[in-house]
Design a protein around this motif. Structure first.
Motif, PDB file in Angstrom:
ATOM      1  N   HIS A  76       5.494   3.660  -0.291  1.00 35.06           N
ATOM      2  CA  HIS A  76       5.663   4.908  -0.148  1.00 35.06           C
ATOM      3  C   HIS A  76       5.740   5.748  -1.547  1.00 35.06           C
ATOM      4  O   HIS A  76       5.053   6.737  -1.607  1.00 35.06           O
ATOM      5  CB  HIS A  76       6.864   5.258   0.824  1.00 35.06           C
ATOM      6  N   LEU A 135       2.772   5.908  -3.474  1.00 36.70           N
ATOM      7  CA  LEU A 135       1.853   6.928  -3.059  1.00 36.70           C
ATOM      8  C   LEU A 135       2.205   8.381  -3.313  1.00 36.70           C
ATOM      9  O   LEU A 135       1.300   8.891  -3.826  1.00 36.70           O
ATOM     10  CB  LEU A 135       1.548   6.527  -1.589  1.00 36.70           C
ATOM     11  N   CYS A 136       3.511   8.680  -2.939  1.00 34.60           N
ATOM     12  CA  CYS A 136       4.034   9.912  -3.384  1.00 34.60           C
ATOM     13  C   CYS A 136       3.910  10.209  -5.023  1.00 34.60           C
ATOM     14  O   CYS A 136       3.479  11.484  -5.366  1.00 34.60           O
ATOM     15  CB  CYS A 136       5.263  10.156  -2.954  1.00 34.60           C
ATOM     16  N   VAL A 187       0.148  10.778  -5.946  1.00 39.35           N
ATOM     17  CA  VAL A 187      -0.466  11.980  -5.393  1.00 39.35           C
ATOM     18  C   VAL A 187       0.068  13.232  -6.322  1.00 39.35           C
ATOM     19  O   VAL A 187      -0.487  14.029  -6.681  1.00 39.35           O
ATOM     20  CB  VAL A 187       0.085  12.247  -3.824  1.00 39.35           C
TER      21      VAL A 187
END
Length: 124
Positions: A87, A90-91, A94
């Protein structure tokens, strides 16, 4: 009960992201007097939209954790850390790519992902 709770979290996540994004965040982003952060209107809009949708992603991660706990309680500790690592990776990715490095959250999310991933792999 954990499966039901996970389904509820998924529903909340999709409604929050879809309806809230369309009916709240999009109109806010169209305001002519939107404050400028991180140097441009584009970065203000990206921050609002990604922040909104990252919250929806947190609920999906929680749903995944509840499902894992339901199906494999014995392996939950490592899974918990590895899912959180994914998680935050990914954050962080991005935030780094979308803001072109201007939003500094990536500088905390990526090392956090590394630490959690390392701890999780150490438990396997």
């Amino acid at each position: 009960m954990l499966i039901f709770a996970a389904l509820c979290l998924c529903l909340v996540s999709f409604m929050h992201s879809g309806l809230g994004g369309r009916r709240l965040i999009d109109p806010i982003c169209c305001l002519p007097d939107l404050p400028i952060i991180l140097g441009s209107r584009r970065n203000t809009i990206l921050t609002l939209k990604f922040g909104w949708h990252f919250l929806s992603l947190v609920w999906l991660v929680l749903a995944a954790l509840l499902l894992w706990l339901e199906w494999d309680a014995a392996g939950f500790n490592a899974a918990f850390l590895l899912i959180l690592a994914g998680h935050f990776a990914l954050c962080g990715a991005v935030a780094l790519i979308a803001s072109r490095g201007r939003h500094l959250s990536w500088g905390l999310f990526l090392p956090l992902a590394g630490a959690l991933g390392s701890a999780g792999w150490g438990m396997l």
